[in-house]
Design an enzyme around this catalytic site. Structure first.
Site, PDB file in Angstrom:
ATOM      1  N   HIS A  41     -35.774  31.592  -7.600  1.00 60.31           N
ATOM      2  CA  HIS A  41     -36.771  30.554  -7.333  1.00 60.31           C
ATOM      3  C   HIS A  41     -38.117  31.145  -6.923  1.00 60.31           C
ATOM      4  O   HIS A  41     -39.137  30.463  -6.961  1.00 60.31           O
ATOM      5  CB  HIS A  41     -36.243  29.651  -6.207  1.00 60.31           C
ATOM      6  CG  HIS A  41     -36.489  28.190  -6.418  1.00 60.31           C
ATOM      7  ND1 HIS A  41     -36.702  27.610  -7.659  1.00 60.31           N
ATOM      8  CD2 HIS A  41     -36.547  27.161  -5.534  1.00 60.31           C
ATOM      9  CE1 HIS A  41     -36.873  26.302  -7.519  1.00 60.31           C
ATOM     10  NE2 HIS A  41     -36.798  26.000  -6.247  1.00 60.31           N
ATOM     11  N   ASN A  87     -41.065  22.577  -2.016  1.00 60.22           N
ATOM     12  CA  ASN A  87     -41.175  21.135  -2.240  1.00 60.22           C
ATOM     13  C   ASN A  87     -42.517  20.536  -1.848  1.00 60.22           C
ATOM     14  O   ASN A  87     -42.790  19.377  -2.168  1.00 60.22           O
ATOM     15  CB  ASN A  87     -40.056  20.407  -1.486  1.00 60.22           C
ATOM     16  CG  ASN A  87     -38.687  20.712  -2.065  1.00 60.22           C
ATOM     17  OD1 ASN A  87     -38.557  21.491  -3.007  1.00 60.22           O
ATOM     18  ND2 ASN A  87     -37.669  20.104  -1.506  1.00 60.22           N
ATOM     19  N   ASP A 112     -40.283  29.288 -11.841  1.00 59.03           N
ATOM     20  CA  ASP A 112     -39.036  29.615 -12.520  1.00 59.03           C
ATOM     21  C   ASP A 112     -38.631  28.428 -13.376  1.00 59.03           C
ATOM     22  O   ASP A 112     -39.047  27.295 -13.124  1.00 59.03           O
ATOM     23  CB  ASP A 112     -37.934  29.912 -11.500  1.00 59.03           C
ATOM     24  CG  ASP A 112     -37.673  28.726 -10.574  1.00 59.03           C
ATOM     25  OD1 ASP A 112     -38.634  28.259  -9.918  1.00 59.03           O
ATOM     26  OD2 ASP A 112     -36.531  28.241 -10.503  1.00 59.03           O
ATOM     27  N   ASN A 133     -39.135  20.850  -8.346  1.00 55.71           N
ATOM     28  CA  ASN A 133     -39.737  20.187  -7.192  1.00 55.71           C
ATOM     29  C   ASN A 133     -41.136  20.688  -6.868  1.00 55.71           C
ATOM     30  O   ASN A 133     -41.982  19.922  -6.398  1.00 55.71           O
ATOM     31  CB  ASN A 133     -38.839  20.334  -5.963  1.00 55.71           C
ATOM     32  CG  ASN A 133     -37.587  19.487  -6.060  1.00 55.71           C
ATOM     33  OD1 ASN A 133     -37.566  18.469  -6.757  1.00 55.71           O
ATOM     34  ND2 ASN A 133     -36.526  19.906  -5.380  1.00 55.71           N
TER      35      ASN A 133
END
Length: 211
Positions: A41, A87, A112, A133
């Site tokens: 991530h 987020n 990613d 997100n």
């Protein structure tokens, strides 16, 4: 073109014209802290760290993120690693675009992507969040999905229901080896975006896995 330029007047009444098209914001998305540093991530952070190292530059912690300023062929480039966690990435992006008066077309957001084979690049001028997100929050904060993004494929080698574990998991040994080639390529793609523009960069880098 002159309408796009911003004028500043010095104490000697000399007019300095700054072209806002020469300023860029490159954002790598990720989560802060050593717990996440080697996870899939965090590929956005990893690419920006490599680019800063190539340019002998370093990050400093500023409002809403770690920031590094570079010069690439006369262009002023800000690298941003938001410290808002994934987020809420859009909050930092919106702030730095406004602070540096950078136009949205000179923004590049690196993420990613599990829908792309590992190591494959996909640069686009606009699009949906695609379930990511970080991109979702960016789209909400900018009130638009029209901004350049750079998706770095991380593959989808996970079983049903294990997506979160996969993206927050660390790279395999094979992936770490391949990253030694793909991250420098990603840095070259960013430089191309700044110097040659998005269209040419897409033609040169999208979908290609050259070593």
């Amino acid at each position: 073109m002159i309408s796009l330029l911003k004028k500043f007047f010095t104490s000697s009444n000399t007019t300095i014209i700054i072209d806002p098209m020469k300023k860029f914001l490159i954002v790598g998305l990720g989560n802060i802290g050593p717990k996440y540093s080697e996870t899939r991530h965090n590929i956005g952070f990893k690419i920006l760290d490599a680019l800063a190292k190539e340019e002998n530059a370093s990050f400093e912690t500023e409002k809403l993120g770690d920031v590094c300023q570079l010069k690439i062929k006369g262009k002023t480039v800000f690298l941003l690693k938001p410290n808002t966690y994934m987020n809420l990435s859009g909050k930092a992006i919106k702030y730095w675009l406004a602070k540096e008066k950078i136009q949205t077309e000179n923004l590049l957001v690196i993420t990613d992507d599990i829908n792309i084979d590992f190591g494959t690049f996909r640069l686009k001028a606009k699009g949906s969040a695609g379930g990511h997100n970080g991109l979702k929050d960016t789209q909400e904060k900018l009130n638009s999905g029209t901004y350049p993004r750079f998706r770095f494929g991380v593959g989808s080698q996970f079983s049903k229901g294990r997506q979160v574990d996969y993206v927050l998991g660390e790279w395999s040994k094979e992936e770490q080896h391949e990253l030694n080639f793909r991250i420098p390529d990603a840095c070259n793609a960013i430089k191309s975006f700044v110097t040659a523009g998005l269209s040419q960069t897409m033609n040169s880098f999208n979908g290609k896995l050259e070593k």
